[in-house]
Design a protein around this motif. Structure first.
Motif, PDB file in Angstrom:
ATOM      1  N   SER A 129      11.255 -10.737   8.448  1.00 21.67           N
ATOM      2  CA  SER A 129      11.909  -9.888   7.457  1.00 21.67           C
ATOM      3  C   SER A 129      10.887  -9.167   6.589  1.00 21.67           C
ATOM      4  CB  SER A 129      12.840 -10.740   6.590  1.00 21.67           C
ATOM      5  OG  SER A 129      13.343  -9.995   5.515  1.00 21.67           O
ATOM      6  N   SER A 130       9.848  -9.885   6.175  1.00 21.37           N
ATOM      7  CA  SER A 130       8.814  -9.295   5.321  1.00 21.37           C
ATOM      8  C   SER A 130       8.048  -8.204   6.051  1.00 21.37           C
ATOM      9  CB  SER A 130       7.854 -10.384   4.839  1.00 21.37           C
ATOM     10  OG  SER A 130       8.551 -11.395   4.139  1.00 21.37           O
ATOM     11  N   LEU A 131       7.718  -8.455   7.319  1.00 17.82           N
ATOM     12  CA  LEU A 131       6.984  -7.462   8.095  1.00 17.82           C
ATOM     13  C   LEU A 131       7.834  -6.213   8.344  1.00 17.82           C
ATOM     14  CD1 LEU A 131       5.178  -9.759  10.699  1.00 17.82           C
ATOM     15  CD2 LEU A 131       4.188  -8.644   8.691  1.00 17.82           C
ATOM     16  N   LEU A 132       9.125  -6.410   8.630  1.00 17.14           N
ATOM     17  CA  LEU A 132      10.010  -5.262   8.828  1.00 17.14           C
ATOM     18  C   LEU A 132      10.161  -4.456   7.542  1.00 17.14           C
ATOM     19  CD1 LEU A 132      12.826  -6.759  11.085  1.00 17.14           C
ATOM     20  CD2 LEU A 132      11.249  -4.926  11.688  1.00 17.14           C
ATOM     21  N   SER A 133      10.224  -5.162   6.418  1.00 19.80           N
ATOM     22  CA  SER A 133      10.326  -4.471   5.136  1.00 19.80           C
ATOM     23  C   SER A 133       9.079  -3.639   4.867  1.00 19.80           C
ATOM     24  CB  SER A 133      10.538  -5.489   4.007  1.00 19.80           C
ATOM     25  OG  SER A 133      10.740  -4.847   2.778  1.00 19.80           O
ATOM     26  N   LEU A 134       7.912  -4.152   5.257  1.00 25.48           N
ATOM     27  CA  LEU A 134       6.667  -3.413   5.092  1.00 25.48           C
ATOM     28  C   LEU A 134       6.617  -2.180   5.987  1.00 25.48           C
ATOM     29  CD1 LEU A 134       4.012  -6.276   4.927  1.00 25.48           C
ATOM     30  CD2 LEU A 134       4.424  -4.565   3.156  1.00 25.48           C
ATOM     31  N   CYS A 135       7.056  -2.356   7.223  1.00 28.66           N
ATOM     32  CA  CYS A 135       6.887  -1.289   8.214  1.00 28.66           C
ATOM     33  C   CYS A 135       7.983  -0.234   8.155  1.00 28.66           C
ATOM     34  CB  CYS A 135       6.832  -1.889   9.619  1.00 28.66           C
ATOM     35  SG  CYS A 135       5.456  -3.021   9.891  1.00 28.66           S
ATOM     36  N   THR A 136       9.185  -0.638   7.796  1.00 25.83           N
ATOM     37  CA  THR A 136      10.307   0.289   7.828  1.00 25.83           C
ATOM     38  C   THR A 136      11.122   0.157   6.556  1.00 25.83           C
ATOM     39  OG1 THR A 136      10.389  -0.190  10.194  1.00 25.83           O
ATOM     40  CG2 THR A 136      12.171   1.150   9.282  1.00 25.83           C
ATOM     41  N   PRO A 137      10.895   1.014   5.566  1.00 26.31           N
ATOM     42  CA  PRO A 137      11.568   0.878   4.284  1.00 26.31           C
ATOM     43  C   PRO A 137      13.088   0.871   4.362  1.00 26.31           C
ATOM     44  CG  PRO A 137       9.756   2.410   4.095  1.00 26.31           C
ATOM     45  CD  PRO A 137       9.894   2.082   5.543  1.00 26.31           C
ATOM     46  N   TRP A 197      10.286   5.604  -4.016  1.00 30.83           N
ATOM     47  CA  TRP A 197      11.170   4.532  -3.572  1.00 30.83           C
ATOM     48  C   TRP A 197      10.647   3.728  -2.375  1.00 30.83           C
ATOM     49  CZ3 TRP A 197      12.803   4.833   1.390  1.00 30.83           C
ATOM     50  CH2 TRP A 197      12.927   6.097   1.982  1.00 30.83           C
ATOM     51  N   PRO A 198       9.846   4.288  -1.446  1.00 28.28           N
ATOM     52  CA  PRO A 198       9.379   3.441  -0.330  1.00 28.28           C
ATOM     53  C   PRO A 198       8.557   2.241  -0.775  1.00 28.28           C
ATOM     54  CG  PRO A 198       9.066   5.767   0.206  1.00 28.28           C
ATOM     55  CD  PRO A 198       9.429   5.705  -1.241  1.00 28.28           C
ATOM     56  N   PHE A 199       7.903   2.350  -1.942  1.00 26.61           N
ATOM     57  CA  PHE A 199       7.045   1.255  -2.390  1.00 26.61           C
ATOM     58  C   PHE A 199       7.842   0.040  -2.834  1.00 26.61           C
ATOM     59  CE2 PHE A 199       3.933   4.568  -2.286  1.00 26.61           C
ATOM     60  CZ  PHE A 199       2.738   3.906  -2.019  1.00 26.61           C
ATOM     61  N   ILE A 200       9.133   0.203  -3.091  1.00 28.82           N
ATOM     62  CA  ILE A 200       9.971  -0.962  -3.363  1.00 28.82           C
ATOM     63  C   ILE A 200       9.922  -1.913  -2.169  1.00 28.82           C
ATOM     64  CG2 ILE A 200      12.345  -1.751  -3.716  1.00 28.82           C
ATOM     65  CD1 ILE A 200      12.888   0.769  -5.275  1.00 28.82           C
ATOM     66  N   PHE A 201      10.030  -1.345  -0.976  1.00 31.60           N
ATOM     67  CA  PHE A 201      10.025  -2.150   0.240  1.00 31.60           C
ATOM     68  C   PHE A 201       8.627  -2.643   0.582  1.00 31.60           C
ATOM     69  CE2 PHE A 201      13.523   0.873   0.417  1.00 31.60           C
ATOM     70  CZ  PHE A 201      14.594   0.035   0.654  1.00 31.60           C
ATOM     71  N   TYR A 202       7.622  -1.806   0.329  1.00 37.25           N
ATOM     72  CA  TYR A 202       6.251  -2.208   0.644  1.00 37.25           C
ATOM     73  C   TYR A 202       5.805  -3.390  -0.215  1.00 37.25           C
ATOM     74  CZ  TYR A 202       6.066   2.365   2.946  1.00 37.25           C
ATOM     75  OH  TYR A 202       6.312   3.450   3.747  1.00 37.25           O
ATOM     76  N   ILE A 203       6.058  -3.300  -1.509  1.00 32.72           N
ATOM     77  CA  ILE A 203       5.584  -4.331  -2.443  1.00 32.72           C
ATOM     78  C   ILE A 203       6.266  -5.671  -2.180  1.00 32.72           C
ATOM     79  CG2 ILE A 203       5.593  -5.044  -4.870  1.00 32.72           C
ATOM     80  CD1 ILE A 203       5.122  -2.095  -5.589  1.00 32.72           C
ATOM     81  N   PHE A 204       7.590  -5.652  -2.064  1.00 27.87           N
ATOM     82  CA  PHE A 204       8.295  -6.930  -1.916  1.00 27.87           C
ATOM     83  C   PHE A 204       8.214  -7.462  -0.490  1.00 27.87           C
ATOM     84  CE2 PHE A 204      10.077  -5.262  -5.846  1.00 27.87           C
ATOM     85  CZ  PHE A 204       9.961  -6.389  -6.649  1.00 27.87           C
ATOM     86  N   GLY A 205       7.929  -6.590   0.469  1.00 18.36           N
ATOM     87  CA  GLY A 205       7.609  -7.091   1.803  1.00 18.36           C
ATOM     88  C   GLY A 205       6.307  -7.856   1.795  1.00 18.36           C
ATOM     89  N   GLY A 206       5.325  -7.368   1.020  1.00 24.95           N
ATOM     90  CA  GLY A 206       4.061  -8.078   0.882  1.00 24.95           C
ATOM     91  C   GLY A 206       4.218  -9.412   0.178  1.00 24.95           C
ATOM     92  N   VAL A 207       5.084  -9.451  -0.842  1.00 23.58           N
ATOM     93  CA  VAL A 207       5.344 -10.709  -1.533  1.00 23.58           C
ATOM     94  C   VAL A 207       5.946 -11.732  -0.570  1.00 23.58           C
ATOM     95  CG1 VAL A 207       6.756 -11.804  -3.324  1.00 23.58           C
ATOM     96  CG2 VAL A 207       5.610  -9.628  -3.790  1.00 23.58           C
TER      97      VAL A 207
END
Length: 466
Positions: A129-137, A197-207
């Motif tokens: 889930s985290s990797l998908l959130s990072l790769c595809t917002p 807005w894409p950074f919402i997914f990037y940041i919390f995917g990294g978390v």
């Protein structure tokens, strides 16, 4: 002489099982931020303050200072950030799309976690889930991994949680979802304005990726196998669960489950609870922004307050439930029904009152805070009831229960989008009235058929042949 001190030292807050609850709390926090991120990001993704633009059209213009213009449309703030002309119906379908992915994997992952162990199943789901959130917002595929990560936690608690601590431990772990919702709603708007807005997914995917490291290091399926547990705590957990059937099972008594009214009572509770919760989690930023007429920054902060209350009520409800049980003030079934009634009835009353106080800013905010807060009292009710009626099949039944909840979420998201697209004022009123009616139905059904003793089909059976 030695048994009582051992038991007392094995129940302290510094024990390993409470550490596991904290790790699950952080994991649930991470997972919910990845799911709820769309709710706050969609305000920035949909350019509702300008003339409709073609879908997938990007805006051009100089970079503006979002802190000086907090109410300025996000599409005007960031060049190169996509703005979409999505109608409310389309947004409702998008919100429900994540639920489709979760629904596909809830039951299979719950069953497999019960056989092969929940540690690797849940950890893999969180990582994917985290990797998908990072790769595809904006990936609907995110839901498939979230389904793997949500289920199976009760498999762990079936072996780690003493009966008189189940409410405490599961609510500590589960409160991470409410706190995560609060966090993403609070900072999501600021991230959208400052970075896009894409950074919402990037940041919390990294978390989420960081939480995976903690998960695989600390979590073990069984206290007997954990390398760091003290002997006293291990003995305390094992002895408290001595009468509970925990042997591996290769078959599931589906026919007996289908005929079991106490299970259907749990399923109806999940359906009702998730209906209103999905509306609040998904549409709260939109409601605050449209009804209270506040900027995106204020919308995010106001939308986060209800989930601070929800996280607090989740933990306090678990503490109170176990206090009532440990002091033998109420029977187990009475505690489950009491907290289920509070968690379904109180938010329904608040939701019904909400449209009639829209002119009062303070009253509206208070009611919005009370709805998720009181709703999460269900965590000490039917939410953990599967551990009472069928601990051997807890993860599988949790998958089915959440499946009913996700089905309610799909229907409620789509229905809400349709209703508010007809007329904003009457639409929101109909949304909350419908949610209250669904809650009352689930409550009556659970109070009538809910039970708290292990069912016959879930008990250990001695093999009579090789």
């Amino acid at each position: 002489m030695d048994e009582k001190p051992s038991s007392r030292r094995g129940t302290g807050l510094c024990s390993l099982r409470y550490g596991l609850a904290v790790v699950m709390h952080l994991s649930n926090l991470s997972m919910i931020t990845q799911r709820v991120g769309l709710s706050i990001a969609i305000i920035a993704m949909v350019n509702g303050t300008q003339q409709p633009a073609p879908a997938n059209a990007s805006t051009d213009g100089p970079l503006a200072d979002p802190l000086q213009h907090p109410s300025r449309p996000i599409g005007e703030v960031h060049a190169g950030t996509s703005v979409y002309a999505w109608s409310p119906q389309t947004q409702g379908i998008l919100f429900s799309s994540i639920s489709y992915g979760i629904l596909l994997t809830l039951i299979p992952s719950g069953y497999l976690a019960g056989i092969f162990g929940a540690k690797h199943m849940l950890g893999a789901g969180l990582l994917a889930s985290s990797l998908l959130s990072l790769c595809t917002p904006l990936a609907a595929d995110l839901g498939v991994s979230l389904g793997m990560a949500w289920t199976g936690q009760f498999t762990i608690w079936a072996k780690w949680a003493p009966p008189l601590e189940r409410s405490k431990l599961t609510t500590i772990a589960g409160s991470g979802a409410a706190l995560g919702s609060s966090l993403i709603l609070c900072v999501g708007g600021l991230i959208s304005q400052a970075l896009g807005w894409p950074f919402i997914f990037y940041i919390f995917g990294g978390v989420g990726c960081v939480c995976c490291l903690l998960w695989f290091t600390v979590i073990y399926d069984d206290p007997v196998r954990h390398p760091c547990i003290s002997l006293r705590e291990q003995e305390h957990i094992v002895s408290s669960l001595a009468q509970q059937p925990t042997s591996p099972r290769r078959s599931v008594p589906l026919k007996a489950m289908a005929r079991c009214l106490p299970l259907w009572a749990i399923f109806s509770g999940f359906f009702s609870h998730f209906w209103l919760c999905t509306v609040i989690v998904t549409y709260l930023p939109t409601y605050v922004s449209s009804v209270l007429r506040v900027s995106i920054r204020e919308s995010g902060v106001l939308s986060s307050l209800p989930f601070v209350a929800a996280s607090t009520c989740t933990v306090l409800g678990g503490q109170l439930a176990d206090f009532l049980l440990s002091r033998k003030l109420l029977r187990l079934v009475t505690v489950r029904k009491l907290f289920s009634a509070l968690g379904l009835l109180l938010p329904s009353l608040c939701a019904v009152a909400l449209p009639f106080v829209a002119s009062s800013y303070v009253t509206t905010v208070v009611l919005l805070i009370l709805i998720p807060g009181t709703s999460n009292l269900c965590d000490a009710g039917f939410i953990i009831n599967t551990l009472d009626v069928a601990p051997r099949y807890a993860s599988f039944l949790m998958g089915i229960s959440r499946g009913f909840g996700l089905l309610a979420g799909i229907i409620s998201s789509t229905a809400t989008g349709f209703l508010i697209s007809q007329d904003s004022a009457s639409g929101w009123r109909n949304v909350f009235f419908l949610a209250a009616a669904v809650n009352l139905f689930g409550l009556v059904f659970y109070l009538t058929f809910g039970r708290a003793e292990i069912q016959d089909w879930a008990k250990e059976r001695t093999l009579t042949r090789l």
